[in-house]
Design a protein around this motif. Structure first.
Motif, mmCIF file in Angstrom:
data_model
loop_
_atom_site.group_PDB
_atom_site.id
_atom_site.type_symbol
_atom_site.label_atom_id
_atom_site.label_comp_id
_atom_site.label_asym_id
_atom_site.label_seq_id
_atom_site.Cartn_x
_atom_site.Cartn_y
_atom_site.Cartn_z
ATOM 1 N N VAL A 1 0.840 -1.206 0.000
ATOM 2 C CA VAL A 1 0.000 0.000 0.000
ATOM 3 C C VAL A 1 0.869 1.248 0.000
ATOM 4 O O VAL A 1 0.637 2.192 -0.770
ATOM 5 C CB VAL A 1 -0.946 0.007 1.226
ATOM 6 C CG1 VAL A 1 -1.609 1.375 1.392
ATOM 7 C CG2 VAL A 1 -2.010 -1.065 1.093
ATOM 8 N N GLU A 2 1.889 1.266 0.842
ATOM 9 C CA GLU A 2 2.772 2.428 0.940
ATOM 10 C C GLU A 2 3.526 2.679 -0.356
ATOM 11 O O GLU A 2 3.640 3.825 -0.816
ATOM 12 C CB GLU A 2 3.772 2.228 2.086
ATOM 13 C CG GLU A 2 3.174 2.312 3.472
ATOM 14 C CD GLU A 2 2.575 3.671 3.762
ATOM 15 O OE1 GLU A 2 3.198 4.691 3.396
ATOM 16 O OE2 GLU A 2 1.475 3.715 4.339
ATOM 17 N N LEU A 3 4.049 1.610 -0.969
ATOM 18 C CA LEU A 3 4.891 1.777 -2.146
ATOM 19 C C LEU A 3 4.111 2.021 -3.429
ATOM 20 O O LEU A 3 4.667 2.560 -4.388
ATOM 21 C CB LEU A 3 5.788 0.543 -2.313
ATOM 22 C CG LEU A 3 6.787 0.283 -1.185
ATOM 23 C CD1 LEU A 3 7.642 -0.932 -1.507
ATOM 24 C CD2 LEU A 3 7.677 1.497 -0.933
ATOM 25 N N SER A 4 2.850 1.618 -3.464
ATOM 26 C CA SER A 4 2.067 1.771 -4.696
ATOM 27 C C SER A 4 1.187 3.012 -4.692
ATOM 28 O O SER A 4 0.457 3.257 -5.661
ATOM 29 C CB SER A 4 1.182 0.533 -4.909
ATOM 30 O OG SER A 4 0.196 0.419 -3.899
ATOM 31 N N ARG A 5 1.291 3.793 -3.644
ATOM 32 C CA ARG A 5 0.423 4.975 -3.522
ATOM 33 C C ARG A 5 0.572 5.900 -4.737
ATOM 34 O O ARG A 5 1.675 6.308 -5.094
ATOM 35 C CB ARG A 5 0.773 5.738 -2.238
ATOM 36 C CG ARG A 5 -0.302 6.706 -1.782
ATOM 37 C CD ARG A 5 0.127 7.423 -0.508
ATOM 38 N NE ARG A 5 0.512 6.511 0.553
ATOM 39 C CZ ARG A 5 -0.347 5.892 1.364
ATOM 40 N NH1 ARG A 5 -1.638 6.068 1.200
ATOM 41 N NH2 ARG A 5 0.093 5.095 2.321
ATOM 42 N N GLY A 6 -0.551 6.211 -5.390
ATOM 43 C CA GLY A 6 -0.557 7.135 -6.517
ATOM 44 C C GLY A 6 -0.124 6.537 -7.843
ATOM 45 O O GLY A 6 -0.029 7.249 -8.842
ATOM 46 N N ILE A 7 0.124 5.224 -7.888
ATOM 47 C CA ILE A 7 0.581 4.567 -9.117
ATOM 48 C C ILE A 7 -0.580 3.759 -9.707
ATOM 49 O O ILE A 7 -1.185 2.949 -8.998
ATOM 50 C CB ILE A 7 1.780 3.641 -8.835
ATOM 51 C CG1 ILE A 7 2.930 4.450 -8.231
ATOM 52 C CG2 ILE A 7 2.235 2.943 -10.111
ATOM 53 C CD1 ILE A 7 4.108 3.592 -7.778
ATOM 54 N N PRO A 8 -0.909 3.946 -10.985
ATOM 55 C CA PRO A 8 -2.047 3.229 -11.583
ATOM 56 C C PRO A 8 -1.914 1.708 -11.500
ATOM 57 O O PRO A 8 -2.876 1.008 -11.186
ATOM 58 C CB PRO A 8 -2.043 3.688 -13.045
ATOM 59 C CG PRO A 8 -1.311 4.988 -13.040
ATOM 60 C CD PRO A 8 -0.294 4.887 -11.949
ATOM 61 N N PHE A 9 -0.711 1.216 -11.776
ATOM 62 C CA PHE A 9 -0.463 -0.221 -11.667
ATOM 63 C C PHE A 9 1.009 -0.471 -11.368
ATOM 64 O O PHE A 9 1.894 0.125 -11.986
ATOM 65 C CB PHE A 9 -0.822 -0.971 -12.955
ATOM 66 C CG PHE A 9 -0.398 -2.422 -12.891
ATOM 67 C CD1 PHE A 9 -1.227 -3.371 -12.311
ATOM 68 C CD2 PHE A 9 0.845 -2.825 -13.348
ATOM 69 C CE1 PHE A 9 -0.815 -4.688 -12.183
ATOM 70 C CE2 PHE A 9 1.260 -4.145 -13.238
ATOM 71 C CZ PHE A 9 0.430 -5.084 -12.657
ATOM 72 N N VAL A 10 1.276 -1.353 -10.430
ATOM 73 C CA VAL A 10 2.645 -1.821 -10.188
ATOM 74 C C VAL A 10 2.561 -3.188 -9.512
ATOM 75 O O VAL A 10 1.644 -3.457 -8.739
ATOM 76 C CB VAL A 10 3.455 -0.831 -9.315
ATOM 77 C CG1 VAL A 10 2.865 -0.691 -7.923
ATOM 78 C CG2 VAL A 10 4.923 -1.234 -9.255
ATOM 79 N N ARG A 11 3.510 -4.044 -9.853
ATOM 80 C CA ARG A 11 3.633 -5.342 -9.179
ATOM 81 C C ARG A 11 4.847 -5.263 -8.269
ATOM 82 O O ARG A 11 5.938 -4.902 -8.715
ATOM 83 C CB ARG A 11 3.819 -6.465 -10.193
ATOM 84 C CG ARG A 11 3.635 -7.870 -9.601
ATOM 85 C CD ARG A 11 4.147 -8.926 -10.544
ATOM 86 N NE ARG A 11 5.602 -8.989 -10.506
ATOM 87 C CZ ARG A 11 6.354 -9.502 -11.486
ATOM 88 N NH1 ARG A 11 5.812 -9.941 -12.598
ATOM 89 N NH2 ARG A 11 7.674 -9.540 -11.357
ATOM 90 N N ILE A 12 4.662 -5.593 -6.998
ATOM 91 C CA ILE A 12 5.737 -5.510 -6.013
ATOM 92 C C ILE A 12 6.042 -6.919 -5.520
ATOM 93 O O ILE A 12 5.158 -7.611 -5.009
ATOM 94 C CB ILE A 12 5.349 -4.591 -4.849
ATOM 95 C CG1 ILE A 12 4.912 -3.212 -5.376
ATOM 96 C CG2 ILE A 12 6.506 -4.454 -3.865
ATOM 97 C CD1 ILE A 12 4.400 -2.266 -4.312
ATOM 98 N N ASP A 13 7.303 -7.335 -5.687
ATOM 99 C CA ASP A 13 7.695 -8.703 -5.366
ATOM 100 C C ASP A 13 8.352 -8.773 -3.995
ATOM 101 O O ASP A 13 9.251 -7.968 -3.681
ATOM 102 C CB ASP A 13 8.670 -9.233 -6.416
ATOM 103 C CG ASP A 13 8.063 -9.265 -7.816
ATOM 104 O OD1 ASP A 13 6.875 -8.912 -7.961
ATOM 105 O OD2 ASP A 13 8.773 -9.654 -8.754
ATOM 106 N N PHE A 14 7.925 -9.763 -3.208
ATOM 107 C CA PHE A 14 8.450 -9.949 -1.861
ATOM 108 C C PHE A 14 8.988 -11.367 -1.674
ATOM 109 O O PHE A 14 8.566 -12.308 -2.345
ATOM 110 C CB PHE A 14 7.350 -9.722 -0.817
ATOM 111 C CG PHE A 14 6.801 -8.328 -0.754
ATOM 112 C CD1 PHE A 14 7.450 -7.337 -0.035
ATOM 113 C CD2 PHE A 14 5.611 -8.006 -1.400
ATOM 114 C CE1 PHE A 14 6.935 -6.048 0.035
ATOM 115 C CE2 PHE A 14 5.090 -6.720 -1.344
ATOM 116 C CZ PHE A 14 5.749 -5.742 -0.619
ATOM 117 N N TYR A 15 9.909 -11.490 -0.696
ATOM 118 C CA TYR A 15 10.347 -12.784 -0.183
ATOM 119 C C TYR A 15 10.119 -12.779 1.323
ATOM 120 O O TYR A 15 10.088 -11.715 1.957
ATOM 121 C CB TYR A 15 11.841 -13.024 -0.449
ATOM 122 C CG TYR A 15 12.245 -12.918 -1.897
ATOM 123 C CD1 TYR A 15 11.789 -13.835 -2.847
ATOM 124 C CD2 TYR A 15 13.100 -11.894 -2.321
ATOM 125 C CE1 TYR A 15 12.169 -13.732 -4.178
ATOM 126 C CE2 TYR A 15 13.487 -11.784 -3.643
ATOM 127 C CZ TYR A 15 13.022 -12.707 -4.569
ATOM 128 O OH TYR A 15 13.391 -12.603 -5.888
#
Length: 301
Positions: free
Chosen positions: A244-258
Protein backbone atom coordinates in the motif's frame (compact mmCIF):
# COMPACT_ATOMS: atom_id res chain seq x y z
CA UNK A 1 -5.62 -32.38 -41.31
CA UNK A 2 -6.96 -29.63 -39.05
CA UNK A 3 -4.27 -30.43 -36.45
CA UNK A 4 -1.57 -30.09 -39.09
CA UNK A 5 -2.94 -26.73 -40.23
CA UNK A 6 -3.04 -25.52 -36.62
CA UNK A 7 0.57 -26.57 -36.08
CA UNK A 8 1.64 -24.78 -39.25
CA UNK A 9 -0.15 -21.61 -38.15
CA UNK A 10 1.54 -21.73 -34.75
CA UNK A 11 4.94 -22.24 -36.36
CA UNK A 12 4.43 -19.40 -38.84
CA UNK A 13 3.25 -17.10 -36.05
CA UNK A 14 6.34 -17.98 -34.01
CA UNK A 15 8.62 -17.20 -36.96
CA UNK A 16 6.91 -13.84 -37.51
CA UNK A 17 7.29 -12.97 -33.81
CA UNK A 18 11.01 -13.77 -34.02
CA UNK A 19 11.34 -11.60 -37.14
CA UNK A 20 9.55 -8.67 -35.48
CA UNK A 21 11.84 -8.96 -32.44
CA UNK A 22 14.89 -8.74 -34.68
CA UNK A 23 13.74 -5.42 -36.13
CA UNK A 24 12.38 -4.11 -32.81
CA UNK A 25 15.10 -1.45 -32.34
CA UNK A 26 14.00 0.24 -35.57
CA UNK A 27 10.27 0.24 -34.77
CA UNK A 28 8.47 2.87 -32.74
CA UNK A 29 7.21 1.78 -29.33
CA UNK A 30 3.59 1.95 -30.47
CA UNK A 31 4.15 0.14 -33.76
CA UNK A 32 6.06 -2.69 -32.09
CA UNK A 33 3.53 -2.98 -29.26
CA UNK A 34 0.58 -3.16 -31.65
CA UNK A 35 2.31 -5.81 -33.78
CA UNK A 36 3.33 -8.02 -30.86
CA UNK A 37 -0.04 -7.70 -29.16
CA UNK A 38 -1.73 -8.87 -32.35
CA UNK A 39 0.70 -11.74 -32.89
CA UNK A 40 0.71 -12.99 -29.30
CA UNK A 41 -2.94 -12.46 -28.35
CA UNK A 42 -4.60 -12.74 -31.76
CA UNK A 43 -6.47 -9.46 -31.42
CA UNK A 44 -6.01 -5.77 -32.13
CA UNK A 45 -4.84 -3.44 -29.39
CA UNK A 46 -7.32 -0.68 -28.57
CA UNK A 47 -5.28 2.28 -27.35
CA UNK A 48 -7.99 4.84 -28.00
CA UNK A 49 -10.32 3.27 -25.43
CA UNK A 50 -8.48 0.50 -23.55
CA UNK A 51 -10.85 -1.60 -21.48
CA UNK A 52 -9.16 -4.97 -20.85
CA UNK A 53 -6.53 -5.49 -18.16
CA UNK A 54 -3.54 -5.90 -20.47
CA UNK A 55 -4.74 -3.24 -22.92
CA UNK A 56 -4.47 -0.87 -19.97
CA UNK A 57 -1.01 -2.20 -19.14
CA UNK A 58 0.03 -1.47 -22.74
CA UNK A 59 -1.50 2.00 -22.58
CA UNK A 60 0.43 2.76 -19.38
CA UNK A 61 3.61 1.41 -20.97
CA UNK A 62 3.27 3.78 -23.90
CA UNK A 63 1.99 6.91 -22.18
CA UNK A 64 2.57 6.94 -18.40
CA UNK A 65 6.24 7.98 -18.40
CA UNK A 66 7.01 9.13 -14.87
CA UNK A 67 10.78 9.57 -14.35
CA UNK A 68 10.75 7.79 -10.99
CA UNK A 69 9.71 4.54 -12.69
CA UNK A 70 13.28 4.14 -13.99
CA UNK A 71 14.62 4.24 -10.42
CA UNK A 72 11.92 1.84 -9.23
CA UNK A 73 12.65 -0.66 -12.02
CA UNK A 74 16.41 -0.58 -11.35
CA UNK A 75 17.07 -3.60 -9.09
CA UNK A 76 19.85 -1.73 -7.28
CA UNK A 77 18.54 1.86 -7.18
CA UNK A 78 15.12 0.73 -5.93
CA UNK A 79 16.68 -0.31 -2.62
CA UNK A 80 17.38 3.29 -1.59
CA UNK A 81 14.02 4.43 -2.99
CA UNK A 82 12.30 1.84 -0.79
CA UNK A 83 14.52 2.53 2.24
CA UNK A 84 13.67 6.25 2.09
CA UNK A 85 9.97 5.41 2.27
CA UNK A 86 9.58 2.40 4.53
CA UNK A 87 13.00 1.62 6.03
CA UNK A 88 16.20 -0.21 5.16
CA UNK A 89 15.14 -3.50 6.74
CA UNK A 90 13.09 -4.41 3.64
CA UNK A 91 16.06 -4.19 1.28
CA UNK A 92 18.21 -7.24 0.60
CA UNK A 93 21.81 -6.27 1.54
CA UNK A 94 24.18 -5.53 -1.34
CA UNK A 95 27.55 -7.30 -1.16
CA UNK A 96 29.04 -5.68 -4.25
CA UNK A 97 28.24 -3.59 -7.30
CA UNK A 98 30.19 -3.60 -10.59
CA UNK A 99 29.94 -1.97 -14.01
CA UNK A 100 31.71 -4.82 -15.82
CA UNK A 101 31.76 -8.59 -15.37
CA UNK A 102 35.57 -8.51 -15.30
CA UNK A 103 35.47 -6.35 -12.14
CA UNK A 104 33.75 -8.99 -9.99
CA UNK A 105 35.98 -10.21 -7.16
CA UNK A 106 34.64 -13.74 -6.75
CA UNK A 107 37.21 -14.58 -4.07
CA UNK A 108 35.88 -11.81 -1.82
CA UNK A 109 32.31 -13.12 -1.99
CA UNK A 110 30.96 -15.51 0.68
CA UNK A 111 30.50 -19.24 0.16
CA UNK A 112 26.91 -18.68 -0.98
CA UNK A 113 25.72 -15.65 -2.92
CA UNK A 114 23.53 -14.40 -5.78
CA UNK A 115 24.62 -12.22 -8.70
CA UNK A 116 22.04 -10.15 -10.60
CA UNK A 117 22.11 -7.75 -13.51
CA UNK A 118 20.23 -4.64 -12.44
CA UNK A 119 18.69 -3.62 -15.77
CA UNK A 120 16.90 -6.65 -17.21
CA UNK A 121 15.08 -9.91 -16.53
CA UNK A 122 16.69 -13.31 -16.01
CA UNK A 123 20.27 -12.17 -15.47
CA UNK A 124 20.64 -14.16 -12.24
CA UNK A 125 23.46 -16.47 -11.13
CA UNK A 126 23.13 -18.47 -7.90
CA UNK A 127 26.06 -19.91 -5.98
CA UNK A 128 25.06 -22.39 -3.28
CA UNK A 129 28.56 -23.81 -2.85
CA UNK A 130 31.77 -22.17 -4.04
CA UNK A 131 33.55 -25.52 -4.30
CA UNK A 132 31.23 -26.60 -7.13
CA UNK A 133 30.45 -23.16 -8.57
CA UNK A 134 31.00 -22.89 -12.32
CA UNK A 135 32.61 -19.46 -12.50
CA UNK A 136 33.15 -19.61 -16.26
CA UNK A 137 29.47 -20.35 -16.96
CA UNK A 138 28.45 -17.55 -14.58
CA UNK A 139 30.73 -15.06 -16.31
CA UNK A 140 29.46 -16.07 -19.75
CA UNK A 141 25.82 -15.70 -18.69
CA UNK A 142 26.39 -12.31 -17.10
CA UNK A 143 28.27 -11.03 -20.16
CA UNK A 144 25.27 -11.94 -22.34
CA UNK A 145 22.87 -10.12 -20.04
CA UNK A 146 25.11 -7.07 -19.66
CA UNK A 147 24.84 -6.56 -23.42
CA UNK A 148 21.10 -7.13 -23.45
CA UNK A 149 18.82 -4.22 -24.31
CA UNK A 150 15.70 -5.28 -22.44
CA UNK A 151 13.79 -2.20 -23.59
CA UNK A 152 14.37 -2.94 -27.29
CA UNK A 153 12.21 -6.06 -27.49
CA UNK A 154 9.64 -5.28 -24.78
CA UNK A 155 9.34 -1.48 -25.15
CA UNK A 156 9.23 -1.28 -21.36
CA UNK A 157 10.64 2.23 -21.36
CA UNK A 158 11.80 2.40 -17.68
CA UNK A 159 14.58 -0.06 -18.54
CA UNK A 160 15.92 2.10 -21.35
CA UNK A 161 18.05 4.34 -19.11
CA UNK A 162 18.95 1.94 -16.28
CA UNK A 163 22.75 1.58 -16.00
CA UNK A 164 23.94 -1.92 -16.90
CA UNK A 165 25.46 -3.17 -13.65
CA UNK A 166 25.90 -6.38 -11.67
CA UNK A 167 25.20 -6.61 -7.97
CA UNK A 168 25.88 -9.35 -5.45
CA UNK A 169 23.46 -10.26 -2.67
CA UNK A 170 23.49 -12.88 0.08
CA UNK A 171 22.02 -16.25 -0.87
CA UNK A 172 18.65 -16.56 0.86
CA UNK A 173 16.44 -19.59 1.37
CA UNK A 174 13.13 -20.17 3.08
CA UNK A 175 11.54 -23.36 4.42
CA UNK A 176 10.57 -24.47 0.92
CA UNK A 177 14.14 -25.45 0.06
CA UNK A 178 14.37 -22.46 -2.24
CA UNK A 179 12.78 -19.04 -2.21
CA UNK A 180 9.06 -18.52 -2.79
CA UNK A 181 8.30 -15.32 -4.70
CA UNK A 182 5.19 -13.36 -3.59
CA UNK A 183 4.29 -10.95 -6.41
CA UNK A 184 1.66 -8.47 -5.26
CA UNK A 185 -0.48 -6.78 -7.93
CA UNK A 186 -1.44 -3.25 -6.91
CA UNK A 187 -4.26 -1.70 -8.93
CA UNK A 188 -4.86 2.00 -8.40
CA UNK A 189 -2.73 1.91 -5.25
CA UNK A 190 -4.57 -1.08 -3.74
CA UNK A 191 -3.01 -4.57 -3.37
CA UNK A 192 -5.64 -6.84 -4.91
CA UNK A 193 -4.07 -10.25 -5.51
CA UNK A 194 -0.71 -11.99 -5.65
CA UNK A 195 1.03 -14.31 -8.05
CA UNK A 196 3.06 -16.83 -6.04
CA UNK A 197 6.02 -18.58 -7.69
CA UNK A 198 7.44 -21.79 -6.22
CA UNK A 199 10.37 -23.83 -7.53
CA UNK A 200 11.61 -21.22 -10.01
CA UNK A 201 14.86 -23.02 -10.85
CA UNK A 202 13.63 -26.63 -10.59
CA UNK A 203 9.93 -27.24 -11.19
CA UNK A 204 8.30 -23.82 -11.39
CA UNK A 205 4.62 -23.63 -10.58
CA UNK A 206 2.40 -20.60 -10.03
CA UNK A 207 -0.79 -19.94 -8.11
CA UNK A 208 -2.84 -16.78 -7.64
CA UNK A 209 -4.21 -15.74 -4.24
CA UNK A 210 -6.22 -12.80 -3.01
CA UNK A 211 -4.77 -10.72 -0.18
CA UNK A 212 -6.55 -12.91 2.40
CA UNK A 213 -4.72 -15.95 1.01
CA UNK A 214 -7.73 -17.45 -0.74
CA UNK A 215 -6.73 -19.46 -3.79
CA UNK A 216 -8.03 -17.77 -6.95
CA UNK A 217 -9.38 -19.74 -9.94
CA UNK A 218 -7.45 -17.89 -12.66
CA UNK A 219 -3.95 -17.54 -14.03
CA UNK A 220 -1.98 -15.84 -16.77
CA UNK A 221 1.45 -16.25 -18.24
CA UNK A 222 0.99 -19.91 -19.19
CA UNK A 223 2.67 -21.39 -16.11
CA UNK A 224 1.44 -24.65 -14.53
CA UNK A 225 -0.43 -24.26 -11.26
CA UNK A 226 -0.03 -26.15 -8.00
CA UNK A 227 -2.04 -29.23 -7.15
CA UNK A 228 -2.57 -27.96 -3.62
CA UNK A 229 -2.52 -24.71 -1.71
CA UNK A 230 0.73 -23.40 -0.23
CA UNK A 231 1.14 -22.45 3.40
CA UNK A 232 0.07 -18.90 4.19
CA UNK A 233 3.15 -16.66 4.71
CA UNK A 234 3.40 -15.28 8.24
CA UNK A 235 4.28 -11.86 6.80
CA UNK A 236 1.23 -11.57 4.53
CA UNK A 237 -0.27 -8.61 6.43
CA UNK A 238 3.10 -6.86 6.35
CA UNK A 239 3.45 -7.42 2.60
CA UNK A 240 -0.01 -5.92 2.17
CA UNK A 241 0.85 -2.87 4.29
CA UNK A 242 4.17 -2.26 2.53
CA UNK A 243 2.56 -2.68 -0.89
CA UNK A 244 0.00 0.00 0.00
CA UNK A 245 2.77 2.43 0.94
CA UNK A 246 4.89 1.78 -2.15
CA UNK A 247 2.07 1.77 -4.70
CA UNK A 248 0.42 4.98 -3.52
CA UNK A 249 -0.56 7.13 -6.52
CA UNK A 250 0.58 4.57 -9.12
CA UNK A 251 -2.05 3.23 -11.58
CA UNK A 252 -0.46 -0.22 -11.67
CA UNK A 253 2.64 -1.82 -10.19
CA UNK A 254 3.63 -5.34 -9.18
CA UNK A 255 5.74 -5.51 -6.01
CA UNK A 256 7.70 -8.70 -5.37
CA UNK A 257 8.45 -9.95 -1.86
CA UNK A 258 10.35 -12.78 -0.18
CA UNK A 259 9.90 -14.09 3.35
CA UNK A 260 12.92 -15.54 5.15
CA UNK A 261 12.88 -16.54 8.83
CA UNK A 262 9.81 -14.39 9.39
CA UNK A 263 11.36 -11.28 7.82
CA UNK A 264 9.89 -9.68 4.68
CA UNK A 265 12.21 -8.45 1.92
CA UNK A 266 11.45 -6.59 -1.29
CA UNK A 267 12.73 -8.20 -4.48
CA UNK A 268 11.79 -5.80 -7.26
CA UNK A 269 9.03 -3.62 -8.70
CA UNK A 270 7.55 -4.24 -12.13
CA UNK A 271 5.13 -2.13 -14.14
CA UNK A 272 4.37 -4.39 -17.12
CA UNK A 273 4.12 -8.13 -16.28
CA UNK A 274 5.01 -10.30 -19.30
CA UNK A 275 5.48 -6.96 -21.12
CA UNK A 276 1.67 -6.87 -21.25
CA UNK A 277 1.55 -9.62 -23.90
CA UNK A 278 -0.60 -12.14 -22.04
CA UNK A 279 -4.19 -12.69 -20.92
CA UNK A 280 -6.29 -14.14 -18.12
CA UNK A 281 -7.35 -17.77 -18.14
CA UNK A 282 -10.32 -17.92 -17.95
CA UNK A 283 -10.78 -14.52 -19.56
CA UNK A 284 -13.89 -13.65 -17.55
CA UNK A 285 -11.60 -12.49 -14.71
CA UNK A 286 -10.22 -9.75 -16.94
CA UNK A 287 -13.52 -7.91 -16.57
CA UNK A 288 -13.24 -8.19 -12.78
CA UNK A 289 -9.85 -6.53 -12.45
CA UNK A 290 -9.48 -4.28 -15.51
CA UNK A 291 -11.79 -1.54 -14.12
CA UNK A 292 -9.51 -1.24 -11.08
CA UNK A 293 -6.64 0.18 -13.16
CA UNK A 294 -7.19 3.94 -13.60
CA UNK A 295 -6.29 5.39 -16.97
CA UNK A 296 -5.65 9.14 -16.98
CA UNK A 297 -5.99 10.51 -20.49
CA UNK A 298 -4.21 13.69 -19.47
CA UNK A 299 -0.94 11.77 -19.32
CA UNK A 300 -0.98 10.89 -23.02
CA UNK A 301 1.83 12.71 -24.82
Amino acid sequence: MSDLISKIKVKVNSLVISAVKRVAPWLSDECYTRLMYRLKLGRSLNLGHPTSFFEKIQWLKLYDHRPEYTVMADKYAVKKWVADRIGERYAIPTLGLWNRVEEIDFDALPERFVLKTTHDNGGVVICRDKSSFDRKAAVNKLKIHMKRDFYAFTKEWPYKDIPHRIMAEPYMEDGSGGLIDYKVYCLGGTPVFMHVVHGRYKDMHVNFYDMDWRLMPFSFGGYPTYDSQLKRPSGLAEMNRVAVELSRGIPFVRIDFYEVDGAVFLGEMTFFPAAGFTKYTPEEYDAVYAPMIPIEKTRKA
